[in-house]
Write an enzyme that holds these catalytic residues in place. Structure first.
Site, PDB file in Angstrom:
ATOM      1  N   TYR A  11      -2.863   8.271  -1.618  1.00 20.58           N
ATOM      2  CA  TYR A  11      -3.373   7.814  -2.903  1.00 20.58           C
ATOM      3  C   TYR A  11      -3.355   8.735  -3.900  1.00 20.58           C
ATOM      4  CZ  TYR A  11      -4.819   3.963   0.311  1.00 20.58           C
ATOM      5  OH  TYR A  11      -4.677   2.919   1.168  1.00 20.58           O
ATOM      6  N   HIS A  54       2.779   7.842  -7.409  1.00 25.79           N
ATOM      7  CA  HIS A  54       3.832   8.424  -7.281  1.00 25.79           C
ATOM      8  C   HIS A  54       5.144   7.255  -7.396  1.00 25.79           C
ATOM      9  CE1 HIS A  54       2.826   7.747  -3.187  1.00 25.79           C
ATOM     10  NE2 HIS A  54       3.904   7.812  -2.933  1.00 25.79           N
ATOM     11  N   VAL A  55       6.143   7.842  -7.751  1.00 26.37           N
ATOM     12  CA  VAL A  55       7.273   6.653  -8.127  1.00 26.37           C
ATOM     13  C   VAL A  55       8.551   7.197  -7.255  1.00 26.37           C
ATOM     14  CG1 VAL A  55       9.086   5.866  -9.603  1.00 26.37           C
ATOM     15  CG2 VAL A  55       6.671   5.958 -10.587  1.00 26.37           C
ATOM     16  N   GLN A  68       0.690  -1.228  -0.183  1.00 26.80           N
ATOM     17  CA  GLN A  68      -0.128   0.096   0.032  1.00 26.80           C
ATOM     18  C   GLN A  68       0.839   1.381  -0.160  1.00 26.80           C
ATOM     19  OE1 GLN A  68      -3.523   0.851   0.142  1.00 26.80           O
ATOM     20  NE2 GLN A  68      -3.893  -1.326  -0.071  1.00 26.80           N
TER      21      GLN A  68
END
Length: 335
Positions: free
Chosen positions: A257, A260-261, A253
């Site tokens: 929310y 993004h990296v 998780q």
């Protein structure tokens, strides 16, 4: 744009208790109170962590005390000289801190200067981690409604960055406005901006329809590949690193929310958020999506994802109950 002058004096911080501490990563979260300028004492969390060490030379040492020696080995303690170029510890402050901050870290914060707190999720109060298995059915029944219920205010700090209301000077790359799945890249607040071995950047999508890797499909492969390409270009041109010296991964998780990296130095190890299950390599995600036939549901929507989840997480209770259901199903198979 964030101010460098907070509305409090950290020397006035009154300690109440330690929420969590980790001797391995050398960080701690302390609960107490601070008096805001012209106001009353407010609940406050101060997070301190050991800053990355500079390249060693005898010149950085203020004093050394040896504790013992045997054969070829000696050990002791050392104190660093005060330096304007590198601090000894990094400090992050949440004031005022809510019960949600104290008991757990929410999936996002309204203040962009607190981004570091939300990375990796639920860092302040110590908690026990459990391994959970999220099937597509469990995602649809439990996890997706949980994500859908999050109010927009929880990711307002992300919107402020994307819309250019904060951290404008920090952005290293931004896609053109007409890009169908654009993104920007900027340094993460975990990084001091100096120590290359601890380099930490973040790519955040400008498109609001992707919240987790469960939402990724074949149509996003181009975006993911461009994130990888731009990240390699930035670290080479700005920081002198090769593309093989960075690790790009996605959390699941995630701690908030909005897709993004994470982009970190390959040699930056020991981060709890890089553990198996939570961190998924960007290269692997791209490869999986490339296996999908056109028009078919994404493989990331069809697979079961297994990951560690803290017992203070908002999903913990329903997902733990769902694990018992999975166990009964497995027992019923007669295998």
């Amino acid at each position: 744009m964030a101010s460098s002058e907070p509305p409090f004096d950290l020397k006035d911080f009154k300690v109440e208790r330690v929420l969590s501490e980790d001797p391995l990563t050398h960080n701690a979260a302390i609960l107490g109170s601070l008096r805001l300028a012209g106001g009353e004492d407010r609940p406050t969390i101060v997070r301190v962590e050991k800053a990355a060490l500079p390249s060693f030379s005898p010149d950085i040492l203020d004093s050394v005390k040896f504790l013992g020696t045997t054969d070829a080995y000696s050990w002791g303690l050392a104190w660093l000289k005060k330096s304007e170029e590198g601090a000894d510890i990094k400090i992050s402050v949440i004031c005022p801190a809510t019960e949600a901050h104290i008991r757990k870290v929410s999936h996002a914060h309204s203040n962009p200067s607190l981004r570091i707190q939300s990375e990796g999720g639920y860092k302040y109060s110590a908690q026990k981690i459990h391994l959970v298995h999220e099937t597509p059915e469990i995602y649809a029944r439990i996890v997706k409604p949980y994500i859908d219920a999050f109010p927009p205010s929880r990711t307002q700090w992300v919107e402020d960055i994307l819309d250019g209301r904060s951290e404008v000077d920090s952005v290293l790359f931004r896609s053109s406005p007409d890009a169908p799945f654009g993104f920007l890249i900027l340094p993460d607040m975990k990084w001091d901006g100096i120590t290359m071995s601890a380099l930490y950047l973040l790519a955040i999508t400008l498109f609001k329809g992707i919240r987790t890797l469960r939402d990724l499909t074949r149509e996003h492969i181009g975006m993911l590949k461009e994130i990888r390409q731009r990240a390699g270009q930035i670290v080479k041109e700005r920081y002198g690193l090769e593309s093989t010296e960075i690790r790009c991964y996605v959390h699941y998780q995630p701690s908030y929310y909005h897709f993004h990296v994470h982009i970190v130095n390959t040699n930056y190890v020991g981060l709890p958020s890089m553990s198996v299950g939570q961190a998924h390599l960007l290269d692997d995600i791209i490869s999986l999506l490339e296996l999908d036939p056109p028009g078919a549901p994404s493989i990331l929507q069809r697979i079961t994802l297994s990951y560690g989840l803290g017992d203070q997480h908002g999903l913990f209770v329903p997902l733990k109950a769902a694990q018992a259901e999975l166990t009964k199903e497995d027992d019923g198979d007669g295998s």
